[in-house]
Design a protein around this motif. Structure first.
Motif, mmCIF file in Angstrom:
data_model
loop_
_atom_site.group_PDB
_atom_site.id
_atom_site.type_symbol
_atom_site.label_atom_id
_atom_site.label_comp_id
_atom_site.label_asym_id
_atom_site.label_seq_id
_atom_site.Cartn_x
_atom_site.Cartn_y
_atom_site.Cartn_z
ATOM 1 N N SER A 247 -4.001 -6.773 7.584
ATOM 2 C CA SER A 247 -4.094 -6.971 6.219
ATOM 3 C C SER A 247 -5.531 -6.649 5.590
ATOM 4 O O SER A 247 -5.635 -6.146 4.716
ATOM 5 N N ALA A 248 -6.576 -7.558 6.347
ATOM 6 C CA ALA A 248 -7.731 -7.254 6.131
ATOM 7 C C ALA A 248 -8.246 -5.602 6.130
ATOM 8 O O ALA A 248 -8.840 -4.927 5.135
ATOM 9 N N VAL A 249 -8.047 -4.829 7.427
ATOM 10 C CA VAL A 249 -8.273 -3.482 7.372
ATOM 11 C C VAL A 249 -7.379 -2.653 6.235
ATOM 12 O O VAL A 249 -8.107 -1.788 5.697
ATOM 13 N N ALA A 250 -6.320 -3.278 6.099
ATOM 14 C CA ALA A 250 -5.532 -2.079 5.055
ATOM 15 C C ALA A 250 -6.213 -2.472 3.782
ATOM 16 O O ALA A 250 -6.333 -1.433 2.887
ATOM 17 N N PRO B 293 0.943 -1.269 0.053
ATOM 18 C CA PRO B 293 -0.188 -0.087 0.092
ATOM 19 C C PRO B 293 0.792 1.342 0.089
ATOM 20 O O PRO B 293 0.320 2.215 -0.639
ATOM 21 N N LEU B 294 1.883 1.324 0.736
ATOM 22 C CA LEU B 294 2.892 2.741 0.626
ATOM 23 C C LEU B 294 3.394 2.642 -0.799
ATOM 24 O O LEU B 294 3.477 3.780 -1.097
ATOM 25 N N HIS B 295 3.752 1.518 -1.138
ATOM 26 C CA HIS B 295 4.439 1.694 -2.478
ATOM 27 C C HIS B 295 3.601 2.173 -3.416
ATOM 28 O O HIS B 295 3.849 3.076 -4.452
ATOM 29 N N GLU B 296 2.099 1.839 -3.548
ATOM 30 C CA GLU B 296 1.235 2.402 -4.530
ATOM 31 C C GLU B 296 0.952 3.678 -4.232
ATOM 32 O O GLU B 296 0.715 4.544 -5.254
ATOM 33 N N GLU B 297 0.757 4.276 -3.121
ATOM 34 C CA GLU B 297 0.271 5.550 -2.802
ATOM 35 C C GLU B 297 1.596 6.499 -3.118
ATOM 36 O O GLU B 297 1.212 7.661 -3.649
ATOM 37 N N PHE B 298 2.718 6.307 -2.633
ATOM 38 C CA PHE B 298 3.839 7.304 -2.600
ATOM 39 C C PHE B 298 4.917 7.005 -3.853
ATOM 40 O O PHE B 298 5.604 7.872 -4.036
ATOM 41 N N GLY B 299 4.774 5.805 -4.170
ATOM 42 C CA GLY B 299 5.759 5.394 -5.300
ATOM 43 C C GLY B 299 6.953 5.156 -4.815
ATOM 44 O O GLY B 299 7.882 5.000 -5.528
ATOM 45 N N TRP B 300 7.236 4.948 -3.716
ATOM 46 C CA TRP B 300 8.778 4.666 -3.050
ATOM 47 C C TRP B 300 9.047 3.223 -3.385
ATOM 48 O O TRP B 300 8.113 2.258 -3.371
ATOM 49 N N SER B 301 10.287 3.060 -3.590
ATOM 50 C CA SER B 301 10.617 1.735 -3.958
ATOM 51 C C SER B 301 10.490 0.921 -2.834
ATOM 52 O O SER B 301 10.537 1.103 -1.515
ATOM 53 N N HIS B 302 10.510 -0.623 -3.084
ATOM 54 C CA HIS B 302 10.405 -1.636 -2.040
ATOM 55 C C HIS B 302 11.816 -1.412 -1.355
ATOM 56 O O HIS B 302 11.758 -1.890 -0.112
ATOM 57 N N GLY B 303 12.951 -1.135 -1.864
ATOM 58 C CA GLY B 303 14.172 -0.982 -1.117
ATOM 59 C C GLY B 303 14.103 0.019 -0.127
ATOM 60 O O GLY B 303 14.743 0.105 0.915
ATOM 61 N N THR B 304 13.578 1.130 -0.440
ATOM 62 C CA THR B 304 13.405 2.290 0.322
ATOM 63 C C THR B 304 12.399 1.911 1.700
ATOM 64 O O THR B 304 12.929 2.140 2.834
ATOM 65 N N GLY C 280 -7.347 1.186 3.482
ATOM 66 C CA GLY C 280 -6.039 1.940 3.449
ATOM 67 C C GLY C 280 -5.391 1.688 4.404
ATOM 68 O O GLY C 280 -5.772 1.181 5.788
ATOM 69 N N TRP C 281 -4.041 2.066 4.334
ATOM 70 C CA TRP C 281 -3.033 1.685 5.455
ATOM 71 C C TRP C 281 -2.931 2.656 6.563
ATOM 72 O O TRP C 281 -2.525 2.344 7.605
ATOM 73 N N ARG C 282 -3.709 3.942 6.504
ATOM 74 C CA ARG C 282 -3.732 4.697 7.664
ATOM 75 C C ARG C 282 -4.512 4.339 9.072
ATOM 76 O O ARG C 282 -4.027 4.488 10.047
ATOM 77 N N LEU C 283 -5.504 3.589 8.705
ATOM 78 C CA LEU C 283 -6.370 3.121 9.707
ATOM 79 C C LEU C 283 -5.740 2.035 10.574
ATOM 80 O O LEU C 283 -5.639 2.085 11.894
ATOM 81 N N PRO C 284 -4.698 0.783 9.750
ATOM 82 C CA PRO C 284 -4.287 0.096 10.779
ATOM 83 C C PRO C 284 -3.133 0.698 11.538
ATOM 84 O O PRO C 284 -2.865 0.500 12.739
#
Length: 431
Positions: free
Chosen positions: A172-175, A51-62, A179-183
């Protein structure tokens, strides 16, 4: 006189404190809840990676850099946290750790740069969960228990697996749904909810409530408050002392192999290795969840055995059987979950962290009051072994196209760990 004596007998029986629950069990119960949450908090970032990768475009390495910092601090902060518990008390350290977790998780909803993620999930949450890791178990059991110490160690250690089983599906279910903010906010709220329990029910020593450690003799020094003057520097002082003892290096070396053969290798690469043999990733991930289920039973059983069997013999057995199972694992992997693979999964789950109770016991025997801090350094070696294996197995996969060599090396290292456990010399027991 006889009549008075007869009348007084029931009153004396009614007023006897035998029916009261020993305060050690209350402390252990709150400790279990705390460790339950800490394990869940530590494992949440892996669920939020996509979810963080999809929203911000940050690489998996970051994103992985924040997770790596979290894991590294989880191990390296442990001995310092144990020393701080000796200096300032369990309640203060654990309460501050929970507040750090809540701050780190809650502040993520405002982040916009990669360094924000490293500061929150990496630094704050890493320091928080590291302060509530295995040395916390060693501190509670060392101060509050003499009888059933191994069993309680096993139960508290099992809280780690139980926490992941509870939190990961929920997060996982809540995200997925919200979205990732609620978890992240759920984790922050859960951490803050445990703080009052810690402040109300955990006491640093049995002597603080006019009791003795569970199972201790009335004149025993176990559970009596001892002022530790060095604070966090005590961790380095203890390291300088125990580093001169062969027993420390034997325990640390064995525990490094434990970390390499569990979290570092199986926990990180099993899904990928199974997929190489044609198994769907979802099926392989389900097998890892089964390992977590049997981990709970195996750790509690290991604690029970530690109270009754020489802990060195247990470590020899655990490492030997683990090594043999890793040597045959390449022949068991395939596109289907055959009965032989199920046998491996069940056995590996039972053996996953079964090494913790006997290792904690040996640290207490060899290093006395420094045992919890010493175990903190032993646990740090566990995390270092995990990190080395996680990287090394990936390199082997890139070079050879499969993980077979990684399984064989890990199996051989487990054999070496069994030998190291066999040559540990136990401290003589007092008469």
């Amino acid at each position: 006189m006889t009549e008075l004596k007869t009348l007084s007998t029931p009153a004396s029986v009614d007023s006897a404190p035998r029916a009261r629950i020993h305060p050690a069990w209350l402390v252990a119960g709150v400790g279990f809840i705390t460790l339950l949450g800490a394990a869940g908090f530590r494992s949440v970032p892996s669920v939020l990676m996509d979810p963080l990768h999809e929203e911000f475009g940050w690489s998996h390495g970051t994103i992985g850099a924040a997770v790596s910092l979290n894991l590294l601090l989880y191990g390296l902060i442990s001995p310092f946290a144990a020393a701080l518990m000796d200096r300032f008390g369990i309640r203060r350290v654990v309460a501050c750790a929970l507040i750090a977790v809540a701050a780190g998780s809650g502040l993520t909803v405002y982040m916009s740069q990669p360094w924000h993620l490293i500061l929150t999930w990496g630094l704050l949450v890493g320091v928080g969960v590291g302060s509530m890791s295995m040395p916390f178990v060693a501190t509670i059991t060392g101060r509050w228990f003499v009888r059933q110490r191994g069993l309680v160690t096993g139960v508290l250690t099992a809280a780690g697996a139980t926490g992941q089983l509870i939190f990961l599906p929920l997060v996982s279910a809540v995200a997925h749904a919200h979205g990732w903010r609620l978890p992240s906010l759920i984790v922050a709220g859960a951490a803050l909810a445990v703080v009052p329990l810690v402040l109300l029910f955990i006491r640093d020593y049995p002597s603080d409530v006019g009791a003795t450690a569970y199972g201790a003799e009335p004149d025993s020094l176990v559970g009596v408050r001892v002022q530790a003057p060095f604070g966090a520097l005590r961790a380095l002082t203890v390291l300088g002392t125990i580093a001169r003892r062969p027993g420390f290096w034997l325990l640390a070396g064995g525990f490094a192999v434990c970390g390499a053969s569990t979290n570092g290798l199986v926990g990180t690469h099993f899904v990928s290795a199974a997929h190489d043999h044609g198994m769907p990733p979802t099926a392989a991930a389900s097998l890892l969840a089964v390992i977590g289920i049997f981990d709970v039973a195996g750790t509690i059983a290991s604690g029970w055995l530690t109270d009754r069997v020489d802990p060195r013999y247990l470590l020899i057995g655990y490492y030997t059987l683990r090594g043999l199972s890793l040597l045959i694992l390449p022949a068991l992997l395939g596109p289907d979950t055959r009965p032989s693979l199920w046998m491996f999964i069940i056995f590996y789950g039972l053996d996953w962290v079964a090494t913790v109770p006997p290792t904690v016991t040996l640290c207490r025997e060899l290093f006395g009051n420094d045992g919890p801090v010493a175990f903190g350094w032993v646990f740090a070696s566990h995390q270092i072994g995990s990190a080395v294996a996680a990287t090394g197995a990936g390199v082997i996969r890139d070079l050879h196209g499969n993980y077979d060599l990684a399984w064989y090396i890990a199996g051989a290292l487990c054999g070496i760990a069994a030998v190291m456990s066999a040559v540990i010399r136990r401290a003589p027991r007092p008469a």
